[in-house]
Design a protein around this motif. Structure first.
Motif, PDB file in Angstrom:
ATOM      1  N   ASN A 272      13.121  -0.175  -3.407  1.00 15.26           N
ATOM      2  CA  ASN A 272      13.742  -1.103  -2.458  1.00 15.26           C
ATOM      3  C   ASN A 272      12.714  -2.043  -1.826  1.00 15.26           C
ATOM      4  O   ASN A 272      12.983  -3.227  -1.626  1.00 15.26           O
ATOM      5  CB  ASN A 272      14.480  -0.344  -1.361  1.00 15.26           C
ATOM      6  CG  ASN A 272      15.886   0.027  -1.796  1.00 15.26           C
ATOM      7  OD1 ASN A 272      16.751  -0.827  -1.903  1.00 15.26           O
ATOM      8  ND2 ASN A 272      16.103   1.292  -2.101  1.00 15.26           N
ATOM      9  N   LEU A 273      11.554  -1.486  -1.505  1.00  9.69           N
ATOM     10  CA  LEU A 273      10.499  -2.323  -0.904  1.00  9.69           C
ATOM     11  C   LEU A 273      10.060  -3.412  -1.886  1.00  9.69           C
ATOM     12  O   LEU A 273       9.916  -4.579  -1.517  1.00  9.69           O
ATOM     13  CB  LEU A 273       9.286  -1.470  -0.501  1.00  9.69           C
ATOM     14  CG  LEU A 273       9.470  -0.579   0.725  1.00  9.69           C
ATOM     15  CD1 LEU A 273       8.239   0.286   0.952  1.00  9.69           C
ATOM     16  CD2 LEU A 273       9.759  -1.428   1.965  1.00  9.69           C
ATOM     17  N   VAL A 274       9.857  -2.998  -3.148  1.00 10.61           N
ATOM     18  CA  VAL A 274       9.428  -3.977  -4.150  1.00 10.61           C
ATOM     19  C   VAL A 274      10.496  -5.067  -4.298  1.00 10.61           C
ATOM     20  O   VAL A 274      10.182  -6.262  -4.379  1.00 10.61           O
ATOM     21  CB  VAL A 274       9.121  -3.282  -5.503  1.00 10.61           C
ATOM     22  CG1 VAL A 274       8.867  -4.313  -6.586  1.00 10.61           C
ATOM     23  CG2 VAL A 274       7.921  -2.349  -5.361  1.00 10.61           C
ATOM     24  N   LYS A 275      11.761  -4.660  -4.281  1.00 15.92           N
ATOM     25  CA  LYS A 275      12.860  -5.621  -4.392  1.00 15.92           C
ATOM     26  C   LYS A 275      12.819  -6.619  -3.226  1.00 15.92           C
ATOM     27  O   LYS A 275      12.953  -7.824  -3.411  1.00 15.92           O
ATOM     28  CB  LYS A 275      14.197  -4.877  -4.403  1.00 15.92           C
ATOM     29  CG  LYS A 275      15.210  -5.518  -5.336  1.00 15.92           C
ATOM     30  CD  LYS A 275      16.440  -4.650  -5.487  1.00 15.92           C
ATOM     31  CE  LYS A 275      16.304  -3.658  -6.629  1.00 15.92           C
ATOM     32  NZ  LYS A 275      17.300  -2.597  -6.604  1.00 15.92           N
TER      33      LYS A 275
ATOM     34  N   LYS B  89       0.844  -1.210   0.000  1.00 13.46           N
ATOM     35  CA  LYS B  89       0.000   0.000   0.000  1.00 13.46           C
ATOM     36  C   LYS B  89       0.876   1.256   0.000  1.00 13.46           C
ATOM     37  O   LYS B  89       0.597   2.219  -0.712  1.00 13.46           O
ATOM     38  CB  LYS B  89      -0.889  -0.032   1.240  1.00 13.46           C
ATOM     39  CG  LYS B  89      -1.997   0.990   1.224  1.00 13.46           C
ATOM     40  CD  LYS B  89      -3.057   0.552   2.199  1.00 13.46           C
ATOM     41  CE  LYS B  89      -3.813   1.705   2.790  1.00 13.46           C
ATOM     42  NZ  LYS B  89      -4.646   1.275   3.906  1.00 13.46           N
ATOM     43  N   GLN B  90       1.956   1.209   0.775  1.00 11.88           N
ATOM     44  CA  GLN B  90       2.877   2.356   0.831  1.00 11.88           C
ATOM     45  C   GLN B  90       3.420   2.675  -0.571  1.00 11.88           C
ATOM     46  O   GLN B  90       3.480   3.832  -0.979  1.00 11.88           O
ATOM     47  CB  GLN B  90       4.025   2.030   1.799  1.00 11.88           C
ATOM     48  CG  GLN B  90       5.055   3.133   1.925  1.00 11.88           C
ATOM     49  CD  GLN B  90       6.174   2.773   2.920  1.00 11.88           C
ATOM     50  OE1 GLN B  90       6.087   1.782   3.645  1.00 11.88           O
ATOM     51  NE2 GLN B  90       7.203   3.577   2.949  1.00 11.88           N
ATOM     52  N   VAL B  91       3.805   1.613  -1.305  1.00 11.61           N
ATOM     53  CA  VAL B  91       4.350   1.814  -2.656  1.00 11.61           C
ATOM     54  C   VAL B  91       3.277   2.404  -3.575  1.00 11.61           C
ATOM     55  O   VAL B  91       3.518   3.389  -4.290  1.00 11.61           O
ATOM     56  CB  VAL B  91       4.886   0.477  -3.230  1.00 11.61           C
ATOM     57  CG1 VAL B  91       5.304   0.637  -4.688  1.00 11.61           C
ATOM     58  CG2 VAL B  91       6.055  -0.042  -2.392  1.00 11.61           C
ATOM     59  N   ILE B  92       2.076   1.820  -3.532  1.00 15.06           N
ATOM     60  CA  ILE B  92       0.999   2.292  -4.425  1.00 15.06           C
ATOM     61  C   ILE B  92       0.654   3.753  -4.122  1.00 15.06           C
ATOM     62  O   ILE B  92       0.482   4.567  -5.024  1.00 15.06           O
ATOM     63  CB  ILE B  92      -0.268   1.395  -4.284  1.00 15.06           C
ATOM     64  CG1 ILE B  92       0.051  -0.049  -4.697  1.00 15.06           C
ATOM     65  CG2 ILE B  92      -1.435   1.945  -5.089  1.00 15.06           C
ATOM     66  CD1 ILE B  92       0.385  -0.233  -6.157  1.00 15.06           C
ATOM     67  N   ILE B  93       0.573   4.084  -2.827  1.00 17.61           N
ATOM     68  CA  ILE B  93       0.247   5.470  -2.453  1.00 17.61           C
ATOM     69  C   ILE B  93       1.324   6.421  -2.964  1.00 17.61           C
ATOM     70  O   ILE B  93       1.040   7.484  -3.494  1.00 17.61           O
ATOM     71  CB  ILE B  93       0.059   5.591  -0.922  1.00 17.61           C
ATOM     72  CG1 ILE B  93      -1.250   4.922  -0.529  1.00 17.61           C
ATOM     73  CG2 ILE B  93       0.057   7.054  -0.474  1.00 17.61           C
ATOM     74  CD1 ILE B  93      -1.473   4.812   0.960  1.00 17.61           C
ATOM     75  N   ASN B  94       2.579   5.999  -2.829  1.00 16.64           N
ATOM     76  CA  ASN B  94       3.670   6.831  -3.323  1.00 16.64           C
ATOM     77  C   ASN B  94       3.566   7.050  -4.835  1.00 16.64           C
ATOM     78  O   ASN B  94       3.701   8.174  -5.327  1.00 16.64           O
ATOM     79  CB  ASN B  94       5.002   6.184  -2.944  1.00 16.64           C
ATOM     80  CG  ASN B  94       6.176   6.978  -3.455  1.00 16.64           C
ATOM     81  OD1 ASN B  94       6.926   6.514  -4.288  1.00 16.64           O
ATOM     82  ND2 ASN B  94       6.308   8.215  -2.997  1.00 16.64           N
ATOM     83  N   LEU B  95       3.293   5.957  -5.571  1.00 17.30           N
ATOM     84  CA  LEU B  95       3.199   6.083  -7.036  1.00 17.30           C
ATOM     85  C   LEU B  95       2.005   6.952  -7.420  1.00 17.30           C
ATOM     86  O   LEU B  95       2.091   7.789  -8.329  1.00 17.30           O
ATOM     87  CB  LEU B  95       3.082   4.696  -7.687  1.00 17.30           C
ATOM     88  CG  LEU B  95       4.279   3.756  -7.472  1.00 17.30           C
ATOM     89  CD1 LEU B  95       4.026   2.415  -8.154  1.00 17.30           C
ATOM     90  CD2 LEU B  95       5.577   4.388  -7.995  1.00 17.30           C
ATOM     91  N   LEU B  96       0.891   6.753  -6.703  1.00 16.39           N
ATOM     92  CA  LEU B  96      -0.305   7.544  -7.016  1.00 16.39           C
ATOM     93  C   LEU B  96      -0.079   9.023  -6.710  1.00 16.39           C
ATOM     94  O   LEU B  96      -0.478   9.890  -7.489  1.00 16.39           O
ATOM     95  CB  LEU B  96      -1.501   7.050  -6.193  1.00 16.39           C
ATOM     96  CG  LEU B  96      -2.223   5.800  -6.704  1.00 16.39           C
ATOM     97  CD1 LEU B  96      -3.313   5.403  -5.722  1.00 16.39           C
ATOM     98  CD2 LEU B  96      -2.820   6.048  -8.087  1.00 16.39           C
ATOM     99  N   SER B  97       0.580   9.296  -5.572  1.00 16.98           N
ATOM    100  CA  SER B  97       0.717  10.719  -5.243  1.00 16.98           C
ATOM    101  C   SER B  97       1.713  11.384  -6.188  1.00 16.98           C
ATOM    102  O   SER B  97       1.548  12.552  -6.555  1.00 16.98           O
ATOM    103  CB  SER B  97       1.016  10.950  -3.759  1.00 16.98           C
ATOM    104  OG  SER B  97       2.338  10.695  -3.481  1.00 16.98           O
ATOM    105  N   ASN B  98       2.719  10.652  -6.655  1.00 15.57           N
ATOM    106  CA  ASN B  98       3.601  11.194  -7.704  1.00 15.57           C
ATOM    107  C   ASN B  98       2.812  11.468  -8.980  1.00 15.57           C
ATOM    108  O   ASN B  98       2.983  12.505  -9.621  1.00 15.57           O
ATOM    109  CB  ASN B  98       4.724  10.200  -8.036  1.00 15.57           C
ATOM    110  CG  ASN B  98       5.921  10.364  -7.099  1.00 15.57           C
ATOM    111  OD1 ASN B  98       5.999  11.322  -6.360  1.00 15.57           O
ATOM    112  ND2 ASN B  98       6.834   9.415  -7.148  1.00 15.57           N
ATOM    113  N   ALA B  99       1.953  10.504  -9.333  1.00 11.62           N
ATOM    114  CA  ALA B  99       1.173  10.662 -10.567  1.00 11.62           C
ATOM    115  C   ALA B  99       0.327  11.933 -10.494  1.00 11.62           C
ATOM    116  O   ALA B  99       0.250  12.690 -11.468  1.00 11.62           O
ATOM    117  CB  ALA B  99       0.292   9.429 -10.796  1.00 11.62           C
TER     118      ALA B  99
END
Ligand code: ADP
Length: 388
Positions: free
Chosen positions: A218-221, A137-147
């Protein structure tokens, strides 16, 4: 001789990295404690029915700024954990559809402000999997807020999740966030995954540390995937990764909607907290919902109060960790050893500003059953009490 020197150097290196990590853990505690007061008191003031409308606006600004400050502290802590190999993945059964919907709803307000359309596409053959839901969720939120940040007004963001392949009891899930924003130049595509790199000179809101993508990749890795990007300047970007996750039968407990409060009236809570302002915030939040709160000011008092009340009197203990006289860990261990049937059964939830995995592990080893990180949102506290 040379080998010995290398060993000494290595030992020094290890010790300095441990010292750094301890320092950061301590500093995180020091920063989070006052943040807890700011965020908590703001929430209380916002929930009060008699707060004048002009003040509501200002309180919301305080809320936004303090949440932003907290996210900066969290990002710096995450980077340190990653650098010290202390970042650990904690897989649990979860529903990825629900997770994506929650992430989307957290970003929706920001998108609506820029009149950006958000679309969620989901194609799953299984509903539940085992994975680190919080980190995904942290990764998705980060990608969404960048978008949202890098897409102009009236743009479009597509969030998608699909189960792309299966092997026995495991499936490959593909997560993607696609925008039609400003895009990233070819030369910069490698750079953006490095710490503190921000490549877009124009159109920035002046927000962010440049750590988001480093942490995310890093988290995804760590979860066994690879965060990739495809982008064309002027047309938009797509960030995507896939993870192999075991399928799961289990159904997660339904998450509480924002501002939805379960019926907590009559529940008796024993709160151990030495910081009087923090105690006041928790008491205020709980008493608002009809919870009966008894307050212990240190680790010894909480044991004494538990002992002084009949069996089953308290429904849950909320335990701060760093307290004078006796720490929360020692108090929890002592309560668990008491010779009465409810001593083993009563839920004890650690309530602490220390969020490193070691801190959680220590709380669990001391016999606690849950963990709530300060500063917490009202809803999180209610959920913990309700589940307890
Ligand atoms: P921050 O957003 O805090 O600057 P990130 O690590 O999340 O840090 O992003 C690094 C940089 O990558 C951003 O500053 C921006 O230049 C670029 N970037 C990230 N996401 C996008 C996107 N969706 N569209 C265009 N550029 C992006």
């Amino acid at each position: 001789m040379k080998n010995r020197l290398i060993k000494v150097e290595l030992q020094k290196e290890i010790e300095s990295s441990q010292a750094k990590s301890e320092f950061l853990s301590q500093m995180s505690h020091e920063i989070r404690t006052p943040m807890n007061a700011i965020i908590g008191l703001t929430q209380i003031a916002l929930r009060a029915k008699d707060t004048p409308p002009a003040l509501v606006g200002q309180l919301k600004e305080i809320q936004t700024s303090s949440q932003f400050l907290l996210s900066l502290v969290n990002d710096i802590l995450d980077i340190t954990k990653i650098e010290n190999s202390k970042m650990k993945i904690s897989p649990v059964p979860f529903g990825p559809r629900n997770l994506m919907e929650q992430a989307e709803s957290m970003i929706r307000i920001q998108a609506e402000k820029k009149n950006i359309q958000m679309v969620f596409k989901c194609d799953l053959q299984h509903e539940y999997f085992v994975g680190d839901a919080l980190r995904i969720k942290q990764v998705i939120i980060n990608l969404l807020s960048n978008a949202v940040k890098f897409t102009d007004t009236n743009g479009k963001i597509v969030l998608s999740l699909s189960e792309v392949s299966q092997k026995g009891e495991e499936s490959e899930l593909l997560f993607s966030v696609k925008d039609n924003g400003i895009g990233i130049a070819k030369n910069d595509l490698e750079l953006i995954f490095q710490s503190f790199e921000q490549v877009t000179g124009v159109n920035r809101l002046g927000q962010g540390t440049g750590l988001g993508l480093t942490i995310s990749s890093n988290l995804v890795k760590l979860m066994g995937g690879n965060l990739s990007v495809a982008s064309i300047v002027g047309q938009g970007s797509e960030f995507f990764f896939s993870l192999w996750l075991p399928q799961s039968e289990s159904v997660e407990a339904p998450a509480l909607e924002e501002n939805e409060t379960p019926d907590l009236s009559g529940i008796r809570v024993l709160l151990a907290e030495d910081n009087s302002l923090n105690a006041e915030i928790v008491i205020c939040m709980l008493e608002d919902e009809g919870v009966i709160v008894d307050h212990a000011v240190d680790g010894q008092v909480v044991i004494d109060m538990f002992k002084a009340h009949p069996e089953g009197y308290y429904n849950i203990i909320l335990m701060d960790i760093q307290m004078p006289v006796k720490s929360g860990l020692a108090a929890a261990m002592e309560i668990r050893r008491l010779n009465r049937p409810d001593a083993q059964k009563i839920p004890i939830v650690a309530m602490t500003a220390n969020t490193f995995k070691e801190d959680k592990d220590k709380a669990m080893e001391a016999g606690m059953n849950g963990f709530i990180a300060k500063p917490f949102r009202v809803e999180e506290l209610y959920q913990i009490i309700n589940c307890g």
